[in-house]
Every structure is written in structure tokens, then in C-alpha cells.
Design an enzyme around this catalytic site. Structure first.
Site, PDB file in Angstrom:
ATOM      1  N   HIS A 137       0.801  -1.076  -0.010  1.00  0.00           N
ATOM      2  CA  HIS A 137       0.152  -0.031   0.017  1.00  0.00           C
ATOM      3  C   HIS A 137       0.912   1.238  -0.129  1.00  0.00           C
ATOM      4  O   HIS A 137       2.111   1.301   0.308  1.00  0.00           O
ATOM      5  CB  HIS A 137      -0.847  -0.055   1.304  1.00  0.00           C
ATOM      6  N   THR A 162       1.299   3.769   1.912  1.00  0.00           N
ATOM      7  CA  THR A 162       1.967   4.193   3.093  1.00  0.00           C
ATOM      8  C   THR A 162       2.976   3.223   3.472  1.00  0.00           C
ATOM      9  O   THR A 162       3.724   3.528   4.628  1.00  0.00           O
ATOM     10  CB  THR A 162       0.712   4.253   4.155  1.00  0.00           C
ATOM     11  N   LYS A 163       3.518   2.128   2.755  1.00  0.00           N
ATOM     12  CA  LYS A 163       4.407   1.368   3.205  1.00  0.00           C
ATOM     13  C   LYS A 163       5.754   1.681   2.575  1.00  0.00           C
ATOM     14  O   LYS A 163       5.742   2.634   1.985  1.00  0.00           O
ATOM     15  CB  LYS A 163       4.082  -0.170   2.569  1.00  0.00           C
ATOM     16  N   ASN A 164       6.922   1.026   3.080  1.00  0.00           N
ATOM     17  CA  ASN A 164       8.242   1.566   2.756  1.00  0.00           C
ATOM     18  C   ASN A 164       8.397   1.149   0.975  1.00  0.00           C
ATOM     19  O   ASN A 164       9.048   1.899   0.444  1.00  0.00           O
ATOM     20  CB  ASN A 164       9.241   0.522   3.543  1.00  0.00           C
TER      21      ASN A 164
END
Length: 377
Positions: free
Chosen positions: A178, A180-182
Site C-alpha cells: 500500500h 503508506t508502506k516502505n
């Protein structure tokens, strides 16, 4: 406005998407899909990696693979995103929620054995903020009671437990890409299969209940409908985007850890002066720089801190609401007391965290937080 999150592009995302489109193969399981899957198998020791359209889908595949039914109980931490539980609820299972540690949102492993009974089928562990749960104890309990362990490694890419990659320890695991992930692909996920028993069936479920993957490898002369499943494959366009990210994972991770370290070094004074809790990294875990949070002294304090930051055009957010208190769960289940999960629900605040967060903007965030607590009575 300093946003809470900003997706980072490495530069090759659109180039690889164009390559995928021009290849004439933009449905699932093409060259870019296979590159991404091999990356996880080669770098993290996962026996079989399968890209999915989301981490939620990967968790749903886990619930199918363990043949989760209405007769089963699944232990899940209360302080997590809803799909950690929902994937198993959809199969009819009863969710038994576990509390967090007093000093960390991760599941309190010392309380797990008291939740296990003859109906327990699996333990779901969430490596919150990319910090490992004590997996030796979880696997010991799984062996003792013949349970499956599923790692929700949505936030845990490139993080390790005693040198072992998170997502490679439990029988099954799920990752998220997603935005928002790294490492991101907008939406996207991956199922990690670490138990040989599940490899063949995982491919079938992944391919809509057919043995199509075996057919394309030339292992059978025709394929058909042989099991349950769904359309879990992402398109090659998503895989192409993801491959551009995975190629640069070392660069991305290095920058994120620098940002994390700077937050910690400049805010750690608040631990003793204002009794603020900052993230703790146990000796058995690495830190993948997924997020930075602090735990305030009260809900009111957190509300005022978020408002103070917002008044300076900085977006900080609170995180999960305890699932054991959710409206959906309480419709058919009795209320339980999980005080640590509730504490993090009321007091944890996540600070802006993304690759392109400048030193200047990060310093502004830190200064406002320090000033806020200087004025606290």
C-alpha cells in the site's frame, strides 16, 4: 502542509509499466510478477511467494489454505488493522483477541497460552511498525498445540528476527505494498508460503481454483477447476511498478532509517522529562524504519498535540482502534478487557514519515513537539 505520507517514486516505475504494456502481457503472472516473487524467495528465504492485489487478499488466502471454518478459533491481536481478523471472519471463524505488550503495540506473547483451547487453529501475529514479535515463543506454542502461525508482515518488509527475515518464520505470511508502506505499488500485497504442505494449493487458490500454473509450466496437459479460489493476481502494471521499488529497496530503507533515528535522538529527552513513550526495539529485532510514533500520557494530550501540529500545517494521525471494542465484533461477542490495546488506541500518535521528508521539515515537526511539551503543566 507537511503530509503524513507521500509516495516515493524511484524513477523507473513508468518506464517498466510502459515495458509491460508494450509486451502485450498485462494480465497477471507475467515477467514482472515473476521477478518480484523471485526477489522475495531469493532475498528472504521464502519458499513460495505469490503477488496479490492487496495484503488483505494474501490474508484471505491464508484463511483458505488452513481450511478455516466456523468451528475454529483464531487468535489475533486487538491492536491491528481490521483485515488481520476479517480474513478469518469471512471463513466463519471465531476471533479471540489478544492484548498488546505494556510497552509496545505488538501482541503480548506471554498471554497467548491462556487463550489456546481445543478449538484454536491459528495464531496471527502482527509485526507492528516492522518490529518483530518474539517468534521463538510463538512457534514453540504452535508446535506444542499443533497450531498454524500466520505472520501479518504488512509493515515488516526487510526487517529481521534474530537474523531471520520477518515473513519467513511462520507457516504463512502476508505483506503489503500500500502507498503508506516502505515499498509500494499503490495497492498490492504478497503471500509468503513457508510450509511445503501449502505450496501447490496456494497456486491453485491464487489461480481462481484452477491448476493453470502447473499447466503453463508443462506439468499437466490441460487445466481445470480443482479447488476453491479467487482472482488474487495483480496485473503486470502493478508488478512493474513494484519491481522499480524493489530494485531500490536498499536506498529506500537507508533513508527511512536515517529519518527514524533523527526523530528518536531529538525526542528521547521527552521520555524522562514528560513521561512520553517512544518506540522500543528489542534486542532480537531490527528496525526497518517503517514508522515513528510516540505515546502520549492521555487521550486529551494526544488530541491537543495533533491539533497543535495541524495548526502549523503538519498532519500527524492516530492509528488503530481496538478491534475487540468494534461495533462489528460486539454484535456477536462478549466484551473483554484488553487495557494495553486500549491504551495505544487512545494515546499513540504517528508522525509524518516518508522518504522525501526534508531535514528542514522534520526539524520543524520536532521543534513543535518539544515546544508543546515544554508548555505542558
Amino acid at each position: 502542509m507537511i503530509p503524513f505520507n507521500k509516495p516515493f517514486l524511484t524513477g523507473n516505475e513508468t518506464k517498466y509499466i510502459e515495458q509491460a504494456v508494450k509486451s502485450g502481457k498485462i494480465s497477471g503472472n507475467g515477467d514482472f510478477t515473476q521477478k518480484c516473487q523471485r526477489f522475495f524467495e531469493d532475498n528472504y528465504g521464502i519458499k513460495k511467494a505469490l503477488l496479490t492485489t492487496s495484503c488483505s487478499d494474501a490474508l484471505e488466502m491464508c484463511s483458505m489454505l488452513i481450511d478455516c471454518t466456523q468451528n475454529d478459533e483464531i487468535i489475533v491481536p486487538s491492536y491491528t488493522f481490521v483485515t488481520s481478523a476479517l480474513a478469518f471472519v469471512r471463513q466463519g471463524a471465531k476471533i479471540v483477541f489478544a492484548d498488546s505488550l505494556p510497552n509496545h503495540p505488538n501482541i503480548d506473547v506471554s498471554k497467548l497460552e491462556s487463550l489456546i483451547n481445543s478449538n484454536t487453529k491459528a495464531i496471527v501475529v502482527v509485526h507492528y511498525a516492522g518490529i518483530a514479535v518474539d517468534m521463538d515463543e510463538v512457534m514453540r506454542l504452535a508446535d506444542k498445540y499443533n497450531l498454524f502461525v500466520i505472520e501479518d508482515a504488512a509493515q515488516a518488509i526487510d526487517s529481521f528476527y534474530k537474523g531471520k527475515p520477518l515473513g519467513s518464520i511462520g507457516h504463512l505470511a502476508a505483506f503489503s505494498f500500500h502507498e503508506t508502506k516502505n515499498i509500494i505499488s499503490g495497492e498490492g500485497g504478497l503471500l509468503a508460503v513457508n510450509d511445503d504442505r501449502f505450496i501447490e494449493r496456494a497456486e491453485i487458490i491464487w489461480e481462481k481454483g484452477t491448476n493453470r500454473a502447473s499447466f503453463f509450466r508443462g506439468e499437466i496437459n490441460k487445466y481445470g477447476w480443482v479447488d476453491t479460489g479467487s482472482s488474487f493476481l495483480p496485473s503486470e502494471i502493478i508488478a512493474a511498478f513494484l519491481w522499480a521499488q524493489l530494485e531500490n529497496i536498499d536506498v529506500i530503507q537507508k533513508r527511512r532509517v536515517v529519518i527514524w533515528d533523527n526523530y528518536f535522538e531529538q525526542l528521547k529527552q521527552l521520555i524522562s522529562s514528560r513521561n512520553i513513550t517512544l518506540p522500543e526495539i528489542p534486542d532480537f529485532s531490527t528496525n526497518n524504519g517503517h514508522m515513528f510514533y510516540l505515546v502520549c500520557n492521555s487521550l486529551d494530550e494526544r488530541t491537543r498535540l495533533i491539533k497543535t501540529l495541524k495548526n502549523s500545517d503538519i498532519l500527524a494521525v492516530f492509528h488503530y482502534l481496538s478491534l475487540h471494542k468494534s461495533e462489528f465484533h460486539l454484535k456477536n461477542n462478549e466484551s473483554v478487557e484488553l487495557p494495553n490495546a486500549d491504551l495505544f488506541t487512545d494515546r499513540l500518535v504517528r508522525l509524518p514519515f516518508y522518504y522525501e521528508l526534508t531535514n528542514e521539515n522534520q526539524q520543524k515537526i520536532i521543534d513543535i513537539i518539544v515546544d508543546f511539551y515544554k508548555n505542558e503543566i
